[in-house]
Design a protein around this motif. Structure first.
Motif, PDB file in Angstrom:
ATOM      1  N   TRP A  56       0.364  -1.394  -0.051  1.00 37.48           N
ATOM      2  CA  TRP A  56      -0.118   0.355  -0.061  1.00 37.48           C
ATOM      3  C   TRP A  56       0.946   1.231   0.215  1.00 37.48           C
ATOM      4  CZ3 TRP A  56      -3.138  -2.566  -1.954  1.00 37.48           C
ATOM      5  CH2 TRP A  56      -3.916  -3.548  -0.991  1.00 37.48           C
ATOM      6  N   SER A  60       0.565   3.985  -2.905  1.00 34.82           N
ATOM      7  CA  SER A  60       0.216   5.520  -2.448  1.00 34.82           C
ATOM      8  C   SER A  60       1.284   6.382  -3.544  1.00 34.82           C
ATOM      9  CB  SER A  60       0.550   5.356  -0.619  1.00 34.82           C
ATOM     10  OG  SER A  60       0.546   6.911  -0.727  1.00 34.82           O
ATOM     11  N   LEU A  94     -11.291  -1.346  -8.516  1.00 42.47           N
ATOM     12  CA  LEU A  94     -11.740  -1.201  -6.713  1.00 42.47           C
ATOM     13  C   LEU A  94     -12.776  -1.673  -6.172  1.00 42.47           C
ATOM     14  CD1 LEU A  94     -12.403   3.038  -8.610  1.00 42.47           C
ATOM     15  CD2 LEU A  94     -11.289   1.586  -6.959  1.00 42.47           C
ATOM     16  N   PRO A  97     -10.369  -7.153  -3.134  1.00 39.94           N
ATOM     17  CA  PRO A  97     -10.563  -6.947  -1.782  1.00 39.94           C
ATOM     18  C   PRO A  97      -9.288  -6.007  -1.815  1.00 39.94           C
ATOM     19  CG  PRO A  97     -10.652  -9.184  -2.108  1.00 39.94           C
ATOM     20  CD  PRO A  97     -11.078  -8.747  -3.150  1.00 39.94           C
ATOM     21  N   ALA A  99      -7.536  -2.589   1.506  1.00 37.64           N
ATOM     22  CA  ALA A  99      -7.776  -1.937   2.153  1.00 37.64           C
ATOM     23  C   ALA A  99      -8.756  -0.437   2.137  1.00 37.64           C
ATOM     24  CB  ALA A  99      -6.042  -0.937   3.296  1.00 37.64           C
ATOM     25  N   GLU A 100      -8.995   0.209   2.230  1.00 40.50           N
ATOM     26  CA  GLU A 100      -9.792   1.512   2.488  1.00 40.50           C
ATOM     27  C   GLU A 100      -9.107   2.627   1.865  1.00 40.50           C
ATOM     28  OE1 GLU A 100     -12.468   5.014   4.858  1.00 40.50           O
ATOM     29  OE2 GLU A 100     -13.202   2.378   4.718  1.00 40.50           O
ATOM     30  N   VAL A 101      -7.779   2.997   2.390  1.00 35.69           N
ATOM     31  CA  VAL A 101      -7.302   3.905   2.299  1.00 35.69           C
ATOM     32  C   VAL A 101      -6.494   4.154   0.325  1.00 35.69           C
ATOM     33  CG1 VAL A 101      -4.944   4.957   2.453  1.00 35.69           C
ATOM     34  CG2 VAL A 101      -6.959   4.613   3.908  1.00 35.69           C
ATOM     35  N   GLN A 103      -7.852   2.569  -1.981  1.00 37.26           N
ATOM     36  CA  GLN A 103      -9.325   2.121  -2.981  1.00 37.26           C
ATOM     37  C   GLN A 103      -9.429   3.680  -3.181  1.00 37.26           C
ATOM     38  OE1 GLN A 103     -12.445   0.768  -0.885  1.00 37.26           O
ATOM     39  NE2 GLN A 103     -12.256  -1.567  -2.493  1.00 37.26           N
ATOM     40  N   LEU A 104      -9.239   4.550  -2.031  1.00 34.65           N
ATOM     41  CA  LEU A 104      -9.390   6.035  -2.259  1.00 34.65           C
ATOM     42  C   LEU A 104      -8.278   7.055  -2.816  1.00 34.65           C
ATOM     43  CD1 LEU A 104     -10.442   7.042   1.689  1.00 34.65           C
ATOM     44  CD2 LEU A 104     -12.149   6.805  -0.594  1.00 34.65           C
ATOM     45  N   ARG A 105      -7.563   6.677  -2.728  1.00 34.80           N
ATOM     46  CA  ARG A 105      -6.393   6.971  -3.984  1.00 34.80           C
ATOM     47  C   ARG A 105      -6.429   6.757  -5.402  1.00 34.80           C
ATOM     48  NH1 ARG A 105      -3.428  10.779  -2.656  1.00 34.80           N
ATOM     49  NH2 ARG A 105      -1.499   9.595  -3.672  1.00 34.80           N
TER      50      ARG A 105
END
Length: 125
Positions: A56, A60, A94, A97, A99-101, A103-105
């Motif tokens: 992740w 990022s 998207l 499965p 982590a949420e972060v 997906q937001l990125r």
């Protein structure tokens, strides 16, 4: 590492080079690998141990670099290069499965690419 990458994508000459070579495609490919976690054929089993949070963090950094390209002085050309390199195919991840972060990125990247007229054309085809 992130600062070095941002310096490269923040330089107009480097941006042009990234567009004219496989640089944009390499960034998109690396983002896809970070999202899926799939290792390349030449990696050993140690990859499995290093996965997780490192994955992740890499995602990022790569999205930060892509956003820097998509929001630079040469944003239009850079967004087009990312779209042509397959950045919109990352939409399929998207639903994966993760982590949420992360997906937001990815959503932030898609929002930045939205201004590219060819993005709509690609999504409709």
């Amino acid at each position: 590492l992130l600062q070095c990458l941002i310096n490269v994508v923040g330089n107009a000459t480097c941006q042009k080079y990234l567009r004219e070579t496989n640089g944009a495609a390499s960034i998109v490919s690396a983002i896809s690998m970070a999202v899926t976690g799939k290792k390349s054929e030449d990696e050993d089993d140690e990859y499995e141990k290093r996965e997780g949070e490192h994955r992740w963090s890499c995602l990022s950094m790569l999205v930060d670099a892509s956003l820097a390209l998509a929001q630079s002085d040469q944003a239009e050309a850079n967004r087009l290069a990312l779209v042509k390199a397959g950045a919109l195919e990352l939409l399929q991840h998207l639903a994966d499965p993760m982590a949420e972060v992360p997906q937001l990125r990815l959503v932030q990247l898609f929002e930045a690419l939205e201004a590219c007229p060819q993005a709509a054309e690609r999504l409709q085809s």
